[in-house]
Design a protein around this motif. Structure first.
Motif, PDB file in Angstrom:
ATOM      1  N   UNK A 329       0.748  -1.172  -0.247  1.00 55.82           N
ATOM      2  CA  UNK A 329      -0.062   0.467  -0.664  1.00 55.82           C
ATOM      3  C   UNK A 329       1.115   1.114   0.388  1.00 55.82           C
ATOM      4  N   UNK A 330       1.921   0.938  -0.044  1.00 53.52           N
ATOM      5  CA  UNK A 330       3.202   2.345   0.694  1.00 53.52           C
ATOM      6  C   UNK A 330       3.034   2.848  -0.745  1.00 53.52           C
ATOM      7  N   UNK A 331       2.708   2.356  -2.368  1.00 51.23           N
ATOM      8  CA  UNK A 331       2.980   2.789  -3.202  1.00 51.23           C
ATOM      9  C   UNK A 331       2.083   4.035  -3.996  1.00 51.23           C
ATOM     10  N   UNK A 332       1.259   4.027  -3.015  1.00 48.49           N
ATOM     11  CA  UNK A 332      -0.002   5.098  -3.337  1.00 48.49           C
ATOM     12  C   UNK A 332       0.512   6.818  -3.284  1.00 48.49           C
ATOM     13  N   UNK A 333       1.468   6.744  -1.812  1.00 48.19           N
ATOM     14  CA  UNK A 333       2.101   7.534  -1.194  1.00 48.19           C
ATOM     15  C   UNK A 333       2.988   8.485  -1.875  1.00 48.19           C
ATOM     16  N   UNK A 334       4.575   6.775  -2.289  1.00 46.16           N
ATOM     17  CA  UNK A 334       5.021   6.990  -3.113  1.00 46.16           C
ATOM     18  C   UNK A 334       4.621   7.774  -4.780  1.00 46.16           C
ATOM     19  N   UNK A 335       4.152   6.959  -4.844  1.00 48.59           N
ATOM     20  CA  UNK A 335       3.342   8.042  -6.190  1.00 48.59           C
ATOM     21  C   UNK A 335       2.949   9.653  -6.259  1.00 48.59           C
ATOM     22  N   UNK A 336       2.366   9.632  -5.222  1.00 48.30           N
ATOM     23  CA  UNK A 336       1.651  10.764  -4.629  1.00 48.30           C
ATOM     24  C   UNK A 336       2.599  12.163  -4.275  1.00 48.30           C
ATOM     25  N   UNK A 337       4.319  11.523  -4.221  1.00 47.06           N
ATOM     26  CA  UNK A 337       5.501  12.535  -3.607  1.00 47.06           C
ATOM     27  C   UNK A 337       6.148  12.793  -5.208  1.00 47.06           C
ATOM     28  N   UNK A 338       6.286  11.277  -6.129  1.00 47.15           N
ATOM     29  CA  UNK A 338       6.468  11.436  -7.691  1.00 47.15           C
ATOM     30  C   UNK A 338       5.941  12.562  -8.750  1.00 47.15           C
ATOM     31  N   UNK A 339       4.390  12.957  -8.118  1.00 44.97           N
ATOM     32  CA  UNK A 339       3.522  13.324  -8.925  1.00 44.97           C
ATOM     33  C   UNK A 339       3.564  14.800  -8.692  1.00 44.97           C
ATOM     34  N   UNK A 340       3.916  14.622  -6.958  1.00 41.18           N
ATOM     35  CA  UNK A 340       3.882  16.398  -6.584  1.00 41.18           C
ATOM     36  C   UNK A 340       5.152  16.509  -6.407  1.00 41.18           C
ATOM     37  N   UNK A 341       6.383  15.865  -5.851  1.00 36.18           N
ATOM     38  CA  UNK A 341       7.351  16.415  -5.085  1.00 36.18           C
ATOM     39  C   UNK A 341       8.180  17.811  -6.583  1.00 36.18           C
ATOM     40  N   UNK A 343      10.349  15.915  -8.092  1.00 32.32           N
ATOM     41  CA  UNK A 343      11.730  15.217  -8.657  1.00 32.32           C
ATOM     42  C   UNK A 343      12.335  14.364  -7.876  1.00 32.32           C
ATOM     43  N   UNK A 344      13.229  13.347  -8.797  1.00 32.38           N
ATOM     44  CA  UNK A 344      14.427  12.951  -8.407  1.00 32.38           C
ATOM     45  C   UNK A 344      13.776  11.343  -7.358  1.00 32.38           C
ATOM     46  N   UNK A 345      12.589  10.948  -7.257  1.00 33.69           N
ATOM     47  CA  UNK A 345      12.586  10.146  -6.279  1.00 33.69           C
ATOM     48  C   UNK A 345      12.958   8.539  -7.510  1.00 33.69           C
ATOM     49  N   UNK A 346      13.207   7.556  -6.787  1.00 36.20           N
ATOM     50  CA  UNK A 346      13.410   6.506  -7.181  1.00 36.20           C
ATOM     51  C   UNK A 346      12.606   5.245  -6.141  1.00 36.20           C
ATOM     52  N   UNK A 347      12.070   3.937  -6.723  1.00 36.66           N
ATOM     53  CA  UNK A 347      12.082   2.550  -5.979  1.00 36.66           C
ATOM     54  C   UNK A 347      12.706   1.928  -6.911  1.00 36.66           C
ATOM     55  N   UNK A 360       1.402  -3.548 -12.323  1.00 33.61           N
ATOM     56  CA  UNK A 360       2.266  -3.638 -10.862  1.00 33.61           C
ATOM     57  C   UNK A 360       1.339  -2.623  -9.830  1.00 33.61           C
ATOM     58  N   UNK A 361       1.907  -1.768 -10.676  1.00 34.54           N
ATOM     59  CA  UNK A 361       1.994   0.083  -9.969  1.00 34.54           C
ATOM     60  C   UNK A 361      -0.046   0.430  -9.329  1.00 34.54           C
ATOM     61  N   UNK A 362      -0.141  -0.192 -10.604  1.00 37.23           N
ATOM     62  CA  UNK A 362      -1.739   0.507 -10.653  1.00 37.23           C
ATOM     63  C   UNK A 362      -2.795  -1.037  -9.533  1.00 37.23           C
ATOM     64  N   UNK A 363      -1.814  -1.576  -9.975  1.00 39.28           N
ATOM     65  CA  UNK A 363      -2.600  -2.543  -9.150  1.00 39.28           C
ATOM     66  C   UNK A 363      -3.304  -2.584  -7.415  1.00 39.28           C
ATOM     67  N   UNK A 364      -0.720  -2.130  -6.727  1.00 43.48           N
ATOM     68  CA  UNK A 364      -0.170  -1.715  -5.460  1.00 43.48           C
ATOM     69  C   UNK A 364      -1.469  -0.818  -5.382  1.00 43.48           C
ATOM     70  N   UNK A 365      -1.383   0.603  -6.197  1.00 49.21           N
ATOM     71  CA  UNK A 365      -2.268   2.040  -5.637  1.00 49.21           C
ATOM     72  C   UNK A 365      -4.023   1.618  -5.579  1.00 49.21           C
ATOM     73  N   UNK A 366      -4.406   0.941  -5.999  1.00 46.95           N
ATOM     74  CA  UNK A 366      -5.441   0.242  -6.013  1.00 46.95           C
ATOM     75  C   UNK A 366      -5.930  -0.739  -4.339  1.00 46.95           C
ATOM     76  N   UNK A 367      -4.725  -1.348  -4.458  1.00 40.55           N
ATOM     77  CA  UNK A 367      -5.038  -2.312  -3.190  1.00 40.55           C
ATOM     78  C   UNK A 367      -4.825  -1.251  -1.753  1.00 40.55           C
ATOM     79  N   UNK A 368      -3.976  -0.512  -1.637  1.00 39.95           N
ATOM     80  CA  UNK A 368      -3.883   0.445  -0.461  1.00 39.95           C
ATOM     81  C   UNK A 368      -4.869   1.852  -0.608  1.00 39.95           C
ATOM     82  N   UNK A 369      -5.707   2.050  -1.612  1.00 43.04           N
ATOM     83  CA  UNK A 369      -7.071   3.299  -1.296  1.00 43.04           C
ATOM     84  C   UNK A 369      -7.540   2.527  -2.443  1.00 43.04           C
TER      85      UNK A 369
END
Length: 473
Positions: A329-341, A343-347, A360-369
Motif C-alpha cells: 500500500x506504500x505505492x500510492x503515497x510514493x506515487x503522490x510524492x513523485x507526482x507532486x514533488x 522530482x528525483x525519487x526512485x524505487x 503492478x504499480x496501478x494494482x498496488x495503488x488500488x490495493x492501498x486506497x
C-alpha cells in the motif's frame, strides 16, 4: 572503480570453499557443550551486571571458552587421550564464539566475500550460491531440524536491530543481520525449517563499475547519470535477484554529495547511510514490526509501516525520497510524492518486464486506497514516473554456460496514451545479446541535454552493444 567492486570481481572467479573448507574437522558435539557452558555463564553474569556491553560480553565469552578448552585439555591429558592441536583449538574457539554471537556454522559462509546467497531446506540440505553463479551443496549446519530452529531463535533474539521471535505463534521471520545481509526464515507452515540469507556484497558502487561488470554499456550509463541530474523519477524493475538494489545504489552514488536524501525500506538494504563520504545527508528510515497484539485501528502495537514513513519523510526537509522496494500500500503515497514533488525519487519493483511495471504499480495503488479507480491509478502513474529501467537475468548454467544480469530496457513515460494506459517511448531496447542498446531519442531529450548529456551517445550506440573495452561492438 571502487575497492568493493574490485574485490568482488577478484573473488567472483575464485574456487568456493566446499564442505571440507575448514582447516581442521570440527567436533560439533564439543562445540555445543562449550557453547552451553559459555551461554549459561554469560546469562549469570548479565543477571549481576545487566548493563554489560556487547564488547564486554564478547571478551568475557572468549575467556570462558578458553577456560573450557584448558579444562578439556587437562582432562584428556589425565586420561592419556589425544589433545587438540593449537589450530584445532582456534577452530573450536571461533565456532563457539560464532554460535553465541554470530550465525553458528553458517558464519564462515557469511564471512566469505564470494558468497551471494545461502539457502537452507532443513538442517542437512544446505546450498551456497557464489558470485560466479555456482550453487554448491555444503555440510549440515545443525545436528537436527530442532537444533536449527533453536539456533534461529537465538539469532532472532540477539542479532536484530530489535528483538524478534520465531515461535509456533510467530512462524515467519525476516530481519537484517549486522553485516547488512537479509535473513528470512519459516517454520511450522513448512515440513522442514526453511532459511534464506541474501548478502549485499557490493555496497560502494557507481555506474562506471556496472559498465565494467557488463551490466550496462557506456551510452546507457551516461543517460542514467543525466536522468539523476535532471531529477527524473525512476522505477527499477526486474525479477528477484536481478540486481535491482545494486543498480539503485549505483544511481544514488551519482547524486551530489550535498543532496539531502531519504531512504525508506522494510529492512535496510541500500545502506547509503553507511557511506558517509558519499551520502553525509541521508535520512535512513526502516519499517518496524509490531507485537502480536493489535490496536483499535487494526495495526500491531509498535508497528511503523512504509506508508507512514513515506508520509514522515515529507516533513524531514529532504529533496528526494528513495523507496528500497515497493510491495504494497506504500505505492500510492510514493506515487503522490513523485507526482507532486520536485522530482528525483526512485524505487525498485518486482516486475517481469518494463511494461508490466505500470500494471503492478496501478494494482498496488488500488490495493492501498479503495477509493482509487483504475483510471485514476494509471493516470497518476503516468504523471509521476519518468523512466522505467528493467534488469534481466539470463541463466545458461544448465547448458554449461553462465548467469548474466544486465539492463535490457529503458522506457520513458509520456503521459496517458490509448486505452487510458501510459504512453511510452523505448529509449533503450534489447540488443542482439539482450543487453540494452539505444533505440529512440527520449521525448524529453532537452531535459537531459540541459544537464550535460551529449545526444551523440544515443546515435553512436544505436543497434549495437557499446560496452566496456573488450565487449561486443
Amino acid at each position: 572503480m571502487s575497492a568493493d567492486v574490485t574485490t568482488d570481481m577478484v573473488h567472483a572467479g575464485a574456487v568456493p570453499p566446499g564442505p571440507d573448507a575448514t582447516p581442521e574437522a570440527v567436533d560439533w558435539t564439543l562445540v555445543r557443550r562449550l557453547h552451553e557452558v559459555t551461554a549459561a555463564a554469560l546469562a549469570e553474569e548479565l543477571k549481576r551486571r545487566p548493563t554489560l556491553s556487547t564488547v564486554a560480553q564478547q571478551e568475557l565469552a572468549r575467556t570462558l571458552v578458553q577456560d573450557g578448552l584448558d579444562e578439556l585439555i587437562r582432562e584428556r591429558m589425565r586420561a592419556g587421550q589425544v589433545v587438540p592441536s593449537a589450530a584445532e583449538e582456534r577452530v573450536i574457539a571461533e565456532a563457539v564464539f560464532a554460535a553465541q554471537f554470530g550465525l553458528g556454522r553458517l558464519q564462515p559462509y557469511v564471512d566469505d566475500p564470494a558468497v551471494e546467497n545461502i539457502e537452507v531446506h532443513g538442517h542437512d540440505n544446505v546450498w551456497v550460491g557464489y558470485a560466479d553463479g555456482r550453487d554448491v551443496r555444503v555440510e549440515a549446519i545443525a545436528d537436527s531440524d530442532e537444533d536449527l530452529v533453536r539456533q534461529l531463535q537465538h539469532i532472532a533474539a540477539r542479532l536484530g536491530r530489535a528483538e524478534r521471535t520465531l515461535t509456533t505463534a510467530s512462524p515467519l521471520l525476516t530481519m537484517r543481520l549486522p553485516d547488512g545481509s537479509r535473513l528470512a526464515a519459516v517454520i511450522e507452515t513448512v515440513p522442514r525449517p526453511q532459511l534464506v540469507i541474501r548478502r549485499h556484497r557490493i555496497r560502494n558502487v557507481d555506474l562506471d563499475d556496472l559498465v565494467g561488470l557488463r551490466a550496462l554499456d557506456r551510452s546507457l550509463a551516461q543517460f542514467l547519470r543525466a536522468a539523476i541530474r535532471a531529477r527524473k523519477n525512476v522505477v527499477v524493475t526486474g525479477a528477484q535477484g536481478a540486481g535491482k538494489t545494486l543498480l539503485l545504489r549505483a544511481l544514488a552514488n551519482e547524486l551530489p554529495v550535498e543532496e539531502n536524501l531519504a531512504t525508506i525500506e522494510k529492512h535496510f538494504e541500500l545502506l547509503l547511510h553507511e557511506l558517509p563520504d558519499r551520502h553525509p545527508r541521508v535520512v535512513p528510515f526502516e519499517a518496524r514490526e509490531g507485537t502480536g497484539e493489535r490496536g483499535p485501528d487494526g495495526h500491531r502495537l509498535g508497528e511503523v509501516t512504509l506508508t507512514e514513513l513515506v508520509e514522515q519523510a515529507l516533513v524531514m526537509n529532504v529533496s528526494r525520497v528513495w523507496l528500497g522496494e515497493v510491495r504494497g500500500e506504500e505505492a500510492w503515497p510514493l506515487i503522490e510524492v513523485m507526482e507532486a514533488g520536485e522530482g528525483g525519487s526512485a524505487c525498485t519493483l518486482h516486475a517481469r518486464s518494463a511494461h508490466h511495471a505500470f500494471e503492478r504499480l496501478a494494482n498496488l495503488c488500488m490495493r492501498g486506497r479503495a477509493a482509487v479507480t483504475p483510471e485514476h491509478a494509471y493516470r497518476s502513474c503516468a504523471s509521476a514516473i519518468d523512466l522505467v529501467v528493467h534488469l534481466s537475468t539470463v541463466d545458461e548454467r544448465w547448458i554449461g554456460g553462465e548467469r548474466h544480469r544486465f539492463v535490457s530496457q529503458v522506457l520513458e513515460c509520456n503521459g496517458i496514451g490509448e486505452g487510458g494506459r501510459p504512453a511510452v517511448t523505448e529509449v533503450f531496447g534489447p540488443g542482439p545479446d539482450g543487453r540494452a542498446v539505444p533505440e529512440h531519442d527520449p521525448v524529453d531529450l532537452a531535459d537531459y541535454v540541459r544537464v550535460g548529456f551529449d545526444p551523440s551517445w544515443l546515435r553512436s550506440g544505436r543497434g549495437s552493444w557499446a560496452g566496456a573495452a573488450g565487449g561486443r561492438r
